[in-house]
Design a protein around this motif. Structure first.
Motif, PDB file in Angstrom:
ATOM      1  N   THR A 117       0.842  -1.196   0.000  1.00  0.00           N
ATOM      2  CA  THR A 117       0.000   0.000   0.000  1.00  0.00           C
ATOM      3  C   THR A 117       0.877   1.245   0.000  1.00  0.00           C
ATOM      4  O   THR A 117       2.058   1.219   0.352  1.00  0.00           O
ATOM      5  N   ALA A 118       0.266   2.345  -0.391  1.00  0.00           N
ATOM      6  CA  ALA A 118       0.875   3.677  -0.301  1.00  0.00           C
ATOM      7  C   ALA A 118      -0.114   4.591   0.411  1.00  0.00           C
ATOM      8  O   ALA A 118      -1.291   4.257   0.589  1.00  0.00           O
ATOM      9  N   ARG A 119       0.376   5.747   0.844  1.00  0.00           N
ATOM     10  CA  ARG A 119      -0.479   6.751   1.468  1.00  0.00           C
ATOM     11  C   ARG A 119      -0.721   7.855   0.433  1.00  0.00           C
ATOM     12  O   ARG A 119       0.193   8.261  -0.294  1.00  0.00           O
ATOM     13  N   LEU A 120      -1.947   8.361   0.387  1.00  0.00           N
ATOM     14  CA  LEU A 120      -2.294   9.344  -0.643  1.00  0.00           C
ATOM     15  C   LEU A 120      -3.207  10.420  -0.069  1.00  0.00           C
ATOM     16  O   LEU A 120      -4.171  10.117   0.636  1.00  0.00           O
ATOM     17  N   ASP A 161     -16.810  11.839  -3.232  1.00  0.00           N
ATOM     18  CA  ASP A 161     -18.046  12.363  -3.818  1.00  0.00           C
ATOM     19  C   ASP A 161     -18.152  13.852  -3.534  1.00  0.00           C
ATOM     20  O   ASP A 161     -17.845  14.323  -2.431  1.00  0.00           O
ATOM     21  N   ASP A 162     -18.600  14.629  -4.549  1.00  0.00           N
ATOM     22  CA  ASP A 162     -18.809  16.082  -4.388  1.00  0.00           C
ATOM     23  C   ASP A 162     -17.597  16.739  -3.738  1.00  0.00           C
ATOM     24  O   ASP A 162     -17.678  17.395  -2.692  1.00  0.00           O
ATOM     25  N   PHE A 163     -16.472  16.554  -4.360  1.00  0.00           N
ATOM     26  CA  PHE A 163     -15.181  17.044  -3.867  1.00  0.00           C
ATOM     27  C   PHE A 163     -15.069  18.524  -4.232  1.00  0.00           C
ATOM     28  O   PHE A 163     -14.934  18.901  -5.396  1.00  0.00           O
ATOM     29  N   ALA A 164     -15.137  19.395  -3.231  1.00  0.00           N
ATOM     30  CA  ALA A 164     -15.232  20.836  -3.468  1.00  0.00           C
ATOM     31  C   ALA A 164     -13.863  21.458  -3.695  1.00  0.00           C
ATOM     32  O   ALA A 164     -12.844  21.010  -3.164  1.00  0.00           O
ATOM     33  N   PHE A 165     -13.851  22.539  -4.481  1.00  0.00           N
ATOM     34  CA  PHE A 165     -12.645  23.335  -4.712  1.00  0.00           C
ATOM     35  C   PHE A 165     -12.074  23.799  -3.372  1.00  0.00           C
ATOM     36  O   PHE A 165     -12.788  24.176  -2.468  1.00  0.00           O
ATOM     37  N   ARG A 166     -10.750  23.732  -3.264  1.00  0.00           N
ATOM     38  CA  ARG A 166     -10.009  24.114  -2.061  1.00  0.00           C
ATOM     39  C   ARG A 166     -10.350  23.245  -0.843  1.00  0.00           C
ATOM     40  O   ARG A 166     -10.402  23.712   0.279  1.00  0.00           O
ATOM     41  N   THR A 167     -10.629  21.964  -1.108  1.00  0.00           N
ATOM     42  CA  THR A 167     -10.727  20.985  -0.024  1.00  0.00           C
ATOM     43  C   THR A 167      -9.737  19.862  -0.317  1.00  0.00           C
ATOM     44  O   THR A 167      -9.164  19.779  -1.416  1.00  0.00           O
ATOM     45  N   ALA A 168      -9.533  19.010   0.683  1.00  0.00           N
ATOM     46  CA  ALA A 168      -8.555  17.937   0.551  1.00  0.00           C
ATOM     47  C   ALA A 168      -9.048  16.707   1.286  1.00  0.00           C
ATOM     48  O   ALA A 168      -9.826  16.794   2.248  1.00  0.00           O
ATOM     49  N   THR A 169      -8.604  15.555   0.825  1.00  0.00           N
ATOM     50  CA  THR A 169      -8.840  14.330   1.582  1.00  0.00           C
ATOM     51  C   THR A 169      -7.759  14.220   2.653  1.00  0.00           C
ATOM     52  O   THR A 169      -6.699  14.837   2.534  1.00  0.00           O
ATOM     53  N   PRO A 170      -7.996  13.448   3.694  1.00  0.00           N
ATOM     54  CA  PRO A 170      -6.867  13.091   4.566  1.00  0.00           C
ATOM     55  C   PRO A 170      -5.957  12.116   3.818  1.00  0.00           C
ATOM     56  O   PRO A 170      -6.285  11.628   2.738  1.00  0.00           O
ATOM     57  N   TYR A 171      -4.801  11.850   4.374  1.00  0.00           N
ATOM     58  CA  TYR A 171      -3.974  10.775   3.831  1.00  0.00           C
ATOM     59  C   TYR A 171      -4.687   9.446   4.093  1.00  0.00           C
ATOM     60  O   TYR A 171      -5.142   9.175   5.218  1.00  0.00           O
ATOM     61  N   VAL A 172      -4.809   8.617   3.057  1.00  0.00           N
ATOM     62  CA  VAL A 172      -5.474   7.311   3.190  1.00  0.00           C
ATOM     63  C   VAL A 172      -4.592   6.244   2.550  1.00  0.00           C
ATOM     64  O   VAL A 172      -3.727   6.537   1.714  1.00  0.00           O
ATOM     65  N   LYS A 189       5.389   4.418   0.009  1.00  0.00           N
ATOM     66  CA  LYS A 189       5.593   5.850  -0.172  1.00  0.00           C
ATOM     67  C   LYS A 189       4.328   6.642   0.167  1.00  0.00           C
ATOM     68  O   LYS A 189       3.234   6.086   0.243  1.00  0.00           O
ATOM     69  N   THR A 190       4.527   7.940   0.373  1.00  0.00           N
ATOM     70  CA  THR A 190       3.415   8.839   0.721  1.00  0.00           C
ATOM     71  C   THR A 190       3.279   9.873  -0.385  1.00  0.00           C
ATOM     72  O   THR A 190       4.239  10.600  -0.692  1.00  0.00           O
ATOM     73  N   LEU A 208      -3.693  20.355   5.548  1.00  0.00           N
ATOM     74  CA  LEU A 208      -3.082  19.600   6.638  1.00  0.00           C
ATOM     75  C   LEU A 208      -3.257  18.103   6.391  1.00  0.00           C
ATOM     76  O   LEU A 208      -4.135  17.682   5.613  1.00  0.00           O
ATOM     77  N   PRO A 209      -2.465  17.270   7.033  1.00  0.00           N
ATOM     78  CA  PRO A 209      -2.553  15.816   6.786  1.00  0.00           C
ATOM     79  C   PRO A 209      -3.924  15.215   7.087  1.00  0.00           C
ATOM     80  O   PRO A 209      -4.276  14.186   6.506  1.00  0.00           O
ATOM     81  N   ASP A 210      -4.705  15.819   7.986  1.00  0.00           N
ATOM     82  CA  ASP A 210      -6.017  15.267   8.311  1.00  0.00           C
ATOM     83  C   ASP A 210      -7.103  15.687   7.333  1.00  0.00           C
ATOM     84  O   ASP A 210      -8.276  15.374   7.518  1.00  0.00           O
ATOM     85  N   GLY A 211      -6.711  16.437   6.294  1.00  0.00           N
ATOM     86  CA  GLY A 211      -7.667  16.867   5.284  1.00  0.00           C
ATOM     87  C   GLY A 211      -8.216  18.259   5.496  1.00  0.00           C
ATOM     88  O   GLY A 211      -8.875  18.802   4.609  1.00  0.00           O
ATOM     89  N   ASN A 212      -7.979  18.850   6.654  1.00  0.00           N
ATOM     90  CA  ASN A 212      -8.407  20.232   6.866  1.00  0.00           C
ATOM     91  C   ASN A 212      -7.603  21.158   5.963  1.00  0.00           C
ATOM     92  O   ASN A 212      -6.389  20.986   5.798  1.00  0.00           O
ATOM     93  N   VAL A 213      -8.286  22.145   5.391  1.00  0.00           N
ATOM     94  CA  VAL A 213      -7.629  23.159   4.568  1.00  0.00           C
ATOM     95  C   VAL A 213      -7.838  24.513   5.243  1.00  0.00           C
ATOM     96  O   VAL A 213      -8.967  24.910   5.530  1.00  0.00           O
TER      97      VAL A 213
END
Length: 607
Positions: A53-56, A81-92, A127-128, A269-274
Motif C-alpha cells: 500500500t501507499a499513502r495518498l 463524492d462532491d469534492f469541493a474546490f479548495r478541499t482535501a482528503t486526509p492521507y489514506v 511511499k506517501t 493539513l494531513p487530516d484533510g483540513n484546509v
C-alpha cells in the motif's frame, strides 16, 4: 481457495432453490455472492502482494468555475463524492504496485461513465503521495500563463508527502504554485528570508522546515522582490511537529478568468483540513524626512526609495510631511543630485527596516567630502548620513503644550546647551548628531540661547521661538548650517529651524545684538509658598524692569485652570494669591508671561 468458493456457490444457490423463493430474493443473493467473491479476490491480491500500500492525499485546486465540485473515481469506483474546490482528503491507504486509474467527473456524476479526465498512476509500496487536481478544463477560455505554462486540467503529484515534521519543534512545508495566471514568484517570510525561489506555475517545492511561529509571507515576482503582489499571515505557532502543503490558488485577475475565485494562499493539513491563510494587514510606518545637509553641493537632492523617486528636488532646510511607508521590509533610501534622471544617479544609499506602527524621523545631514570642510570640534564624523529616530510625534501628548525634539545638526559647532530664558535648560550637552527625546513646553513665546555645553555664560546665538500658536502640536527643532561659513565653502550660516508634522519648516528668528545684550527677562525671582497647597497659596515674584505680566496656571493635560492679567507693573516685589480650593489634587504648572519671556514653576495641590 478456489474450491472453497465453488462449493460455497453451490450451497448458496441450492439454499435459494430449496426454500422456493428464488425469484423473490435472487438479486439480493447474487449481490451478496458477488461481495463475497470480491472479498476473497481482495484477500488473494493482498496475500500475493503482501499488503502493498501507499499513502495518498488528494487536493482539489482547479479554479475553473465548471470544476467547483467534482467526483473522484479510482479504477471506476467512487473515491470522493462532491469534492469541493479548495478541499482535501486526509492521507489514506491505497493499493500500491498496481495501476490506478484516477478519474475526475462533474459533481453531478452518476458513475464512472461520466469521467471527463483520467490519469493512470502506479504508486510505490510504502511511499506517501500528494495529488493536486489543478488547471482549467478549456484553456482557450482563460487567461494564458505569463510563462507560457500549460494550464489544462491535470494532476500535480509528489511521492514525498509528509504527515509530520522531521523535528518536533518545527513545521515542514511543501509549496505548490497553482495559480494559472500568475508568473513565477518568490515567497519571502518577512524578517526571515526567501522560502520559495523562482517557482513557476506547476512547480512543487521540496519540503523545508521552519520554527513553529507566526509569519508574514510576501509573494513577489521572481525577478522583482521590491514589488509585493500579495501578503498573507501564516500562523504556524500551533503546528509544531506537523506538516502542510501550502498552495497558491485562484486567479490574480478573476475578471479575465470567467470571474473565477480570486488569488489566495491555502494550507492542506494531513487530516484533510484546509486552512485559508488570511491576507496580511499591510504593515506600515509613518516617516518624515528633513533635508539638513548644509554642503552647497547638496543644496537640492532627489530621494529614492527602493529605486523609485520619493521626493524630487528636495531643497535644503525643507521637510516632507509624515507619510505612510512600508514597514517590516527593507527599504533602500537613496540620495541623488537634484538633477538626477533615475536611481542610477544615487550617490549615497542607506538600508533601513521600519517597525510596523512606529513613527520615524530621518534627517539627511553632513557633507559629501568631509576633507573639504571644517572638522567638528568634538571629532564627530561629519560625512553625509541619515540621523534617525523611531519615536516621532505628530501631536503633543497634552493639548495645551508643544512637544519638541531637538537635533544638533551643525557640523562645525561644539556640544551645546539650549536655554529658554527665564525657564531653564531645554537641551543639555548635545553634541553634533545628538537628537534629544521629546520634551514638552507650554504654547508660548520663548527666547532660546545657544551656549557651549561647558560655558553657559557665552551665548553663541539667540533665537525667538514663538510657539504660542502651536498648542497640541509637535516639532523637530534642528540646528543647521555653519558657525563659520568662510571655513566651509561659504555654505549657509548657522540657524535654528523647526519642522512641523505637515512638512512646513519655520525659521526661528535670530535675536539682534541689542536684544542679545538685554536682560533675559524682567522676572528676577519666582516662588510659591506654601507648596504643597491646600486651600490657597501665594505666588511671589520680583521684576527688574517695567513689564506687562500675565499669570496662568495649567494642569498636566495642558488645560488652563487659572488666568489673571496683572497689567503693566513697575520694578519691585509682588505677591499673588492663588485660590486652590476648587482644584483637584495633583501637580500644576504656574507661569508668569512677559513680552520677552516666560518663567514657570510647579505647585502641588493636596487635601
Amino acid at each position: 481457495m478456489l474450491s472453497i468458493c465453488l462449493a460455497y456457490r453451490a450451497i448458496y444457490l441450492d439454499a435459494y432453490y430449496t426454500d422456493g423463493m428464488f425469484y423473490t430474493i435472487k438479486k439480493e443473493s447474487i449481490m451478496k455472492y458477488n461481495i463475497f467473491l470480491f472479498a476473497i479476490a481482495m484477500l488473494l491480491t493482498a496475500s500475493s502482494l503482501q499488503a502493498q500500500t501507499a499513502r495518498l492525499q488528494v487536493i482539489h485546486n482547479a479554479a475553473d468555475p465548471a470544476a467547483a465540485s467534482v467526483d473522484i473515481y479510482v479504477n471506476g469506483a467512487l473515491f470522493q463524492d462532491d469534492f469541493a474546490f479548495r478541499t482535501a482528503t486526509p492521507y489514506v491507504d491505497v493499493p500500491a504496485e498496481v495501476q490506478l486509474s484516477i478519474g475526475v467527473a462533474p459533481g453531478s456524476s452518476t458513475g464512472a461513465q461520466d469521467i471527463i479526465a483520467s490519469f493512470d498512476v502506479t504508486l510505490d509500496d510504502g511511499k506517501t503521495y500528494i495529488a493536486v487536481a489543478n488547471g482549467v478544463l478549456d484553456p482557450m477560455t482563460f487567461a494564458a500563463n505569463p510563462d507560457m505554462k500549460d494550464i489544462g486540467f491535470t494532476l500535480f503529484t509528489s511521492d514525498a508527502g509528509r504527515e509530520s515534521a522531521v523535528n518536533s519543534g518545527e513545521v515542514d512545508l511543501k509549496v505548490l504554485h497553482g495559480a494559472t495566471d500568475a508568473p513565477a514568484v518568490d515567497v519571502i517570510a518577512r524578517g526571515v528570508g526567501t522560502l520559495v525561489d523562482d517557482a513557476a506555475y506547476g512547480d512543487m517545492t521540496p519540503y523545508f522546515s521552519v520554527p513553529a511561529a507566526s509569519y508574514t509571507l510576501d509573494i513577489t515576482p521572481a525577478m522583482d522582490n521590491n514589488t509585493v503582489v500579495a501578503s498573507f499571515t501564516a500562523d504556524l505557532s500551533g503546528l509544531a511537529g506537523g506538516a502542510a502543503v501550502v498552495f497558491a490558488s485562484g486567479f490574480l485577475a478573476p475578471e479575465g478568468n470567467q470571474s473565477g475565485p480570486a488569488f489566495g494562499l491555502f494550507a492542506a493539513l494531513p487530516d484533510g483540513n484546509v486552512v485559508a491563510l488570511p491576507v496580511a494587514r499591510e504593515s506600515s510606518a509613518r516617516l518624515q524626512v528633513i533635508h539638513n545637509a548644509a554642503d552647497p553641493a547638496a543644496a537640492s537632492v532627489d530621494i529614492y526609495v527602493n529605486g523609485a523617486l520619493f521626493q524630487d528636488d528636495f531643497a535644503f532646510r525643507t521637510a516632507t510631511p509624515y507619510v505612510d511607508v512600508p514597514a517590516e521590509v527593507q527599504l533602500s533610501i537613496g540620495v541623488a543630485p537634484g538633477s538626477s534622471t533615475g536611481a542610477q544617479d544615487i550617490i549615497a544609499s542607506f538600508d533601513v527596516t521600519l517597525d510596523d506602527g512606529k513613527t520615524y524621523i530621518a534627517v539627511a545631514n553632513g557633507v559629501l567630502d568631509p576633507m573639504t570642510f571644517a572638522a567638528n570640534p568634538d571629532m564627530k564624523d561629519i560625512g553625509f548620513t541619515l540621523f534617525t529616530s523611531d519615536a516621532g510625534r505628530e501631536s503633543a501628548v497634552n493639548s495645551g503644550e508643544v512637544d519638541l525634539k531637538v537635533l544638533h545638526g551643525a557640523t562645525d559647532a561644539p556640544a551645546v546647551d539650549v536655554i529658554a530664558r527665564g525657564v531653564g535648560t531645554l537641551v543639555d550637552d548635545a553634541a553634533y548628531g545628538d537628537m534629544t527625546p521629546y520634551f514638552s513646553v507650554p504654547a508660548a513665546s520663548y527666547t532660546l540661547d545657544i551656549t557651549p555645553a561647558m560655558d553657559n555664560n557665552t551665548v553663541v546665538a539667540s533665537f525667538t521661538a514663538d510657539l504660542s500658536g502651536l498648542a497640541g502640536g509637535a516639532a523637530v527643532v534642528f540646528a543647521s548650517g555653519f558657525l563659520a561659513p568662510e571655513g566651509n565653502q561659504n555654505g549657509p550660516a548657522f540657524g535654528l529651524f523647526a519642522a512641523l508634522p505637515d512638512g512646513n519648516v519655520l525659521n526661528l528668528s535670530s535675536v539682534t545684538s541689542v536684544e542679545n545684550n538685554a536682560p533675559p527677562t524682567p522676572v528676577k525671582a519666582m516662588s510659591i509658598f506654601p507648596n504643597p497647597a491646600r486651600e490657597q497659596t501665594t505666588l511671589r515674584f520680583s521684576l527688574e524692569t517695567n513689564a506687562a505680566v500675565t499669570m496662568r496656571v495649567y494642569d498636566l493635560s495642558g488645560r488652563e485652570v487659572f488666568m489673571v492679567d496683572k497689567g503693566q507693573l513697575s520694578p519691585g516685589s509682588y505677591n499673588a494669591t492663588l485660590n486652590t480650593a476648587s482644584l483637584s489634587p495633583g501637580v500644576y504648572r504656574a507661569l508668569l508671561s512677559t513680552p520677552t519671556g516666560v518663567s514657570s514653576t510647579m505647585v502641588s495641590v493636596i487635601r
